[in-house]
Design an enzyme around this catalytic site. Structure first.
Site, PDB file in Angstrom:
ATOM      1  N   ASP A 394       0.858  -1.182   0.000  1.00  0.00           N
ATOM      2  CA  ASP A 394       0.000   0.000   0.000  1.00  0.00           C
ATOM      3  C   ASP A 394       0.897   1.236   0.000  1.00  0.00           C
ATOM      4  OD1 ASP A 394      -2.330   1.610   0.332  1.00  0.00           O
ATOM      5  OD2 ASP A 394      -1.918   1.707   2.474  1.00  0.00           O
ATOM      6  N   GLU A 491      -8.730  14.605   7.973  1.00  0.00           N
ATOM      7  CA  GLU A 491      -9.657  15.464   8.712  1.00  0.00           C
ATOM      8  C   GLU A 491      -8.931  16.258   9.785  1.00  0.00           C
ATOM      9  OE1 GLU A 491     -12.858  13.155  10.258  1.00  0.00           O
ATOM     10  OE2 GLU A 491     -14.033  13.321   8.415  1.00  0.00           O
ATOM     11  N   LYS A 557     -17.057  16.712   1.187  1.00  0.00           N
ATOM     12  CA  LYS A 557     -15.649  16.678   0.773  1.00  0.00           C
ATOM     13  C   LYS A 557     -15.313  15.244   0.389  1.00  0.00           C
ATOM     14  CE  LYS A 557     -13.048  15.791   5.064  1.00  0.00           C
ATOM     15  NZ  LYS A 557     -14.109  15.496   6.004  1.00  0.00           N
ATOM     16  N   THR A 671      -2.499   1.246  -4.744  1.00  0.00           N
ATOM     17  CA  THR A 671      -2.998   2.387  -3.993  1.00  0.00           C
ATOM     18  C   THR A 671      -4.320   2.869  -4.563  1.00  0.00           C
ATOM     19  OG1 THR A 671      -2.507   4.675  -3.332  1.00  0.00           O
ATOM     20  CG2 THR A 671      -1.622   3.946  -5.434  1.00  0.00           C
ATOM     21  N   ARG A 760      -5.911   3.967  -8.134  1.00  0.00           N
ATOM     22  CA  ARG A 760      -7.383   3.963  -8.093  1.00  0.00           C
ATOM     23  C   ARG A 760      -7.915   2.564  -7.834  1.00  0.00           C
ATOM     24  NH1 ARG A 760      -8.944   8.884  -6.828  1.00  0.00           N
ATOM     25  NH2 ARG A 760      -8.518  10.464  -8.390  1.00  0.00           N
ATOM     26  N   LYS A 766      -7.188  -5.079  -4.950  1.00  0.00           N
ATOM     27  CA  LYS A 766      -5.857  -5.375  -4.422  1.00  0.00           C
ATOM     28  C   LYS A 766      -5.691  -6.886  -4.216  1.00  0.00           C
ATOM     29  CE  LYS A 766      -5.076  -0.981  -1.990  1.00  0.00           C
ATOM     30  NZ  LYS A 766      -4.747  -0.340  -0.692  1.00  0.00           N
ATOM     31  N   ASN A 790      -8.467  -1.272   4.556  1.00  0.00           N
ATOM     32  CA  ASN A 790      -8.607  -1.535   3.123  1.00  0.00           C
ATOM     33  C   ASN A 790      -7.507  -2.439   2.580  1.00  0.00           C
ATOM     34  OD1 ASN A 790      -6.705   0.496   3.588  1.00  0.00           O
ATOM     35  ND2 ASN A 790      -6.983   1.351   1.547  1.00  0.00           N
TER      36      ASN A 790
END
EC number: 7.6.2.1
Length: 1103
Positions: A394, A491, A557, A671, A760, A766, A790
């Protein structure tokens, strides 16, 4: 008849039915109790279950069969020689597993008998944790663990919040906020619950810690109110209450149905290449055993038919009948069964278990930032760390720090950057130091209002008196006393950037988000109406809130591609400039987010409220329905701007990737970032460098286009000049078509490239990429490394899963096989520990087979010289202890401590890793070499003893002659000497444990021999006591010791030559000057820093 379990369950709070909730015909449902059971065995099941599990191993089952055969036939050796070693191995394993299970029993008793408090009849009552039932109202005090899975009803906090840590569940140590539904938070005392009429409808228990779907039906003022429940309303067993005096909750899942218990199930079992080869060798040796037994059975009957039988053989004893043939075959099988190393499994298990501790003890892999050492979650794959051929990694949090810092933003086409903590316009040509922004436009206020409000950040006041109990209760005028906690580093970076510019988020008080702006004296308050959580499919998050004037806004966002598609058709004029800035920010390696909003009318909000309520209260397919509603709501947005944050590279990432490449490991980066950002990071990390040709499989919209593009790229690679290195860049959308219809073409293209970058990517993609390589014809060993949830799918899919202890939770660590704090530790994990693990274990396995070949060879030769009599040349004592004591300890200690190459050499010469790839130490050529040496050593010992005793030569001064027992003893002791000196000759690292192992083995074996031969043993232990005092007399003869010296020297001469040749090759490989080229300047710096600011050329930002 067994009924199917319903998809949902209904839990009545307090186990009380309510007519207002439609429970007139209430029949209490039976649920399991809260007893925790983590043990495998009971007193009644331990013996049969453990024996069944152990005899599933082929070697154990084989020796069981041999032992039974020895009891049934006229065996050439006493059955104890097979049964006792088997009992020893089974007993050691059973004791180990029994002790581990006893510890689990003890832990279960502690948990089950822990004191808990429930509400009964309007008062508190103490009970044992195991007596809690579904529906009970449970009271939990601060710093206590939750005894079962609870739906939160109320807490000491008037706003109905509590704070918990889930370190026991997912390893995360940060505080998490949980809330109750508004209708129950006023029930603060135990007596209040007599008035509560409520029931909970929820899904049946499932293991997913991050999913809960349910509804709570509450009677309020005589009316039925329905509230949806999610994970923020559930308190899981194993979590601990923090910073909240107490909470009340209703038990929904108990005992083995809690999420913690469901997650305690074992993960998918992985097997290393060494294990597969070891099992193959055992099967091969069994086939060799059957072949030898058949061959010597045939030779025996040929001999008896060709030559006259000795006078002492009874007539008819060797007639060619089926019963005699079977008996002879079984006799030879018993005689040669010692070719199978019975102690192999237990030795390997001990070596792996102890060896895995070195992984955690490595101080060089300790991360002071997290105060955590490396950890081995399994010992089954130690040696697989030394066989990795493909590494899938990753990017965010793995190659980078996942420590975000706000750098740039674009608002209505204008670019701003942060300089010394202040927001400044991007400098115009010739302007060196721009002035900070003083006049904020309305669009800028809107832009930063989204940043400061569209999040789930929690605020702690580090100086306030009640700061430890959640959100700050003491305001800070400049916000410097606030400590922001966020589930996403992005954030936190955005809220902290707002604080630096004077826009301060003060937290939530009385259900209102409070913010102050630099040009205003009054605090603005916003009521949160709904939070549309982030999801990987939408790639954005939104919040719906109402301001002091009653205006309702949707703030959003997320990833720019996702947000750009949601922009209203009438507001797309700023998109070209925004896309340009996104691309330019990405070239600099910055992470970008698009910021948008939408003002809602009262009518629009009523429609949204109805849609959300319907979706969130659905018990069937709730997540899909909620996701669909979220997508419908997040439309017709107004684009406000773009943010760009920097995620710094971790320390020594370029050096680590370069070292792995020199080690022959292909590195793929997978990624979810956009292509430009990912490519820039690949250059910065050394994954790509300037000499490589980039091939792109992106912007594919059809299967046909995918095949055509891959064919063209393959031609490009084929026609390239020698020495040109190619790298492949693949997008997630393009990968979808390639994997679906053209897997082989994609695989061939990827394997011709030195590196692959997939951008993407979704989590499932993955795992699909890992599976593509893992299941390729060569079946290479794959490793995957990541730090977030993820990455779990690819970590579990890979042969070796590696977790980074980062900032995105601990799910990756919990699901990995090995974990550590920084990416740079990967060099030590693979090049050092993996190399040592593999060489040690592969040598141990080969040695175990070799020493048994050396033992059985004299047995085979003796059959030729004894008219195929199926009699043993060795005393049962030697056969009994050969694998248990005579040859076991030195190889075990060798397998734990041996270092054939110095650790610094392994780290500084990564190409040494290539020498052990593809399981080379256990290749068929190496196996043949070991087996041939075993045959040679056994032959030298046999014929050396034969020549020593030829023509009735005496080894004693008084001319005393020895018989078969003495001769067999000399041959056996010679074998023991040879195989142990063979191991000593192979040892490079003479640490004190190895020296002690050889010394203890020598003294112990000598003492054991004296004990066994110095006493007369009962008939059940041996067929004859003709061995009495024989070995003691042999050891007193100088001739015998000279014989051992000569035999060991002759036998080990080939081994000495092999060692010399190996050392010469090893020396050349280690000290070759051009073996390892440091990375140097192969990676480029994409940006520079000036006084803590980001400096970019003006030309790069022309709109």
């Amino acid at each position: 008849m067994k009924h199917d379990r319903p998809e949902t369950r209904t839990v009545h709070v307090g186990n009380r039915a309510s007519a207002a909730l439609g429970d007139e015909a209430y029949v209490p449902e039976k649920f399991i109790d809260n007893r925790v059971i983590s043990y495998k065995y009971t007193l009644l099941t331990f013996l049969p279950k453990n024996l069944f599990e152990q005899f599933r191993r082929i070697a154990n089952f084989y020796f069981l069969v041999v032992g039974i055969i020895q009891l049934l036939i006229d065996t050439p050796v006493t059955p104890i020689t097979s049964i006792l070693p088997l009992v020893f191995v089974i007993s050691v394993t059973a004791i180990k597993q029994g002790y581990e299970d006893w510890l689990r029993h003890k832990a279960d008793r502690d948990v089950n008998n822990r004191k808990s408090t429930v509400v009964e009849g309007g008062s508190l009552k103490d009970c044992k944790s195991m007596h809690i039932k579904v529906g009970n109202i449970v009271r939990v005090q601060i710093n206590e663990e939750f005894p079962c899975d609870l739906v939160m009803l109320s807490s000491s906090d008037p706003e109905g919040k509590c704070y918990v840590t889930t370190a026991n569940l997912d390893g995360e140590t940060n505080l998490k906020t949980h809330v109750c539904v508004p209708e129950t938070r006023s029930y603060q005392k135990d007596s209040d619950f007599d008035r509560l009429e409520a029931k909970i409808e929820c899904e049946q228990p499932m293991a997913d810690l991050y999913r809960f779907v349910g509804n709570m039906h509450v009677v309020r003022n005589g009316e039925k109110v329905v509230h949806s429940l999610s994970t923020e309303n559930v308190l899981l067993r194993g979590a601990r209450l923090k910073n909240t005096t107490y909470v009340f909750g209703c038990a929904i899942y108990t005992g083995q149905e809690t999420k913690m218990a469901l997650n305690s199930k074992f993960k998918k079992t992985k097997f290393s290449r060494v294990e597969w080869r070891m099992n193959t060798l055992i099967i091969l040796f069994i086939l060799v055993l059957f072949t030898l037994s058949s061959l010597f059975t045939g030779l025996k009957h040929w001999y008896t038919k060709t030559f006259d039988l000795p006078w002492y053989v009874p007539p008819g004893k060797d007639d060619l009948t089926a019963s005699y043939v079977v008996e002879d075959f079984l006799a030879f099988m018993v005689l040669f069964n010692y070719i199978i190393p019975i102690s192999l499994y237990v030795t390997v298990e001990m070596q792996k278990f102890i060896g895995s501790m070195f992984f955690s003890w490595d101080s060089e892999m300790y991360d002071p930032r997290t105060d955590l050492p490396a950890q081995a979650n399994t010992s089954d794959l130690n040696e697989e760390l030394g066989q990795v051929e493909y590494l899938f990694t990753d990017k965010t949090g793995t190659l980078t720090e996942n420590m975000m810092c706000f750098r740039l933003c674009s608002i209505q086409g204008a670019v701003f950057e942060e300089i010394d903590g202040q927001l400044c316009p991007f400098p115009s040509p010739g302007q060196l130091q721009p002035s900070p922004v003083t006049n904020w436009t309305d669009k800028m206020f809107e832009f930063f209002m989204v940043l400061v409000l569209c999040h789930t950040v929690r605020v702690d006041n580090v100086s306030g008196g009640d700061a430890g109990f959640g959100a700050s209760t003491v305001y800070s005028s400049d916000g410097q006393d606030y400590d922001y906690h966020a589930s996403s580093p992005d954030e936190k970076a955005l809220v902290e950037a707002c604080r630096r510019y004077g826009i301060i988020y003060h937290g939530i008080h009385d259900e209102l988000m409070e913010v102050t702006f630099p040009t205003e004296t009054e605090m603005r308050r916003y009521k949160v109406l709904h939070i549309l959580d982030f999801s990987p499919t939408r790639r954005c998050m939104s919040i719906i809130l109402k301001n002091d004037q009653g205006e309702i806004y949707l703030l959003c966002k997320g990833a720019e591609l996702a947000v750009f598609n949601k922009i209203a058709a009438t507001d797309r004029g700023d998109l070209p400039a925004a896309r340009t800035h996104v691309d330019q920010f990405a070239v600099l390696g910055l992470r970008t987010l698009a910021i948008a909003n939408r003002k809602l009318t009262a009518e629009e909000y009523q429609q949204i409220e109805a849609l959300l309520t319907e979706a969130k209260t659905s018990l069937q397919d709730r997540e899909q329905k909620v996701e669909q509603v979220y997508n419908e709501i997040e439309q017709e947005l107004t684009l406000l701007g773009i943010t760009a944050v920097e995620d710094r590279l971790q320390e020594d990432v370029p050096e680590t990737i370069t070292a792995l490449r020199h080690a022959g490991i292909k590195v793929w980066v997978l990624t979810g970032d956009k292509e430009e950002t990912a490519v820039n990071i690949s250059h910065s990390t050394g994954h790509f460098h300037s000499g490589m040709v980039e091939l792109r499989l992106t912007n594919i919209t059809s299967s046909e286009q995918s095949l055509e593009r891959m064919t063209d790229l393959q031609k490009t690679v084929t026609m390239a000049e020698n020495g040109v290195e190619h790298v492949l860049i693949v997008s997630g959308q393009s990968l979808t078509f390639a994997l679906a219809d053209h897997r082989n073409v994609l695989l061939q293209l990827c394997q011709t490239c030195v590196a692959v970058l997939c951008c993407r990517m979704s989590p499932i993609q993955k795992a699909q990429v890992v599976r593509l390589i893992k299941q390729s014809p060569r079946e290479p060993v794959t490793a995957a490394i990541g730090d977030g949830a993820n990455d779990v799918s690819m970590i579990q899919e890979a042969d070796v899963g590696l977790g980074i202890m980062g900032k995105e939770g601990r799910q990756a660590v919990q699901n990995s096989d090995y974990a550590f704090g920084k990416f740079r530790f990967l060099s030590r994990a693979l090049l050092l520990h993996g190399h040592y693990y593999y060489v040690r274990l592969s040598t141990l396995v080969q040695y175990c087979f070799y020493k048994n070949v050396a033992l059985i060879t004299p047995q085979a030769f003796y059959q030729i010289f004894s008219s195929f009599s199926a009699q043993t040349v060795f005393d049962p004592f030697f056969l009994l202890f050969y694998n248990i004591t005579f040859t076991s300890l030195p190889i075990l200690i060798y397998g734990i401590f041996e270092q054939h190459v110095h650790r610094e050499k392994l780290l500084h010469k990564p190409t040494l890793y290539r020498r052990i790839s593809r399981n080379s130490n256990l290749s068929w050529m190496k196996f043949t070499q070991w087996s041939a040496l075993g045959l040679w050593h056994g032959s030298v010992c046999f014929f050396g003893g034969f020549l020593l005793f030829q023509n009735d030569v005496s080894v004693e001064e008084d001319g005393k002659l020895y018989g078969l027992r003495a001769w067999g003893s000399i041959v056996h002791i010679a074998v023991v000497f040879v195989v142990n000196f063979k191991l000593a000759l192979m040892t490079y690292y003479w640490s004190w444990p190895i020296v002690a192992a050889f010394a203890f083995s020598a003294v112990g074996n000598l003492a054991l021999s004296f004990v066994v031969t110095g006493f007369l043993w009962p008939s059940w232990a041996t067929d004859t006591n003709s061995f009495y005092w024989v070995q003691i007399q042999l050891m007193s003869s100088l001739t015998v010791w000279l014989f051992f010296l000569v035999i060991v020297s002759i036998a080990l001469l080939p081994d000495l030559l092999i060692r010399i040749v190996h050392d010469i090759k090893n020396h050349r490989a280690i000290y070759r000057p051009d073996l390892y080229v440091p990375p140097g300047d192969r990676f480029t710096i994409s940006f520079t820093k000036r006084s803590g600011t980001l400096t970019i050329s003006q030309e790069a930002l022309v709109t």
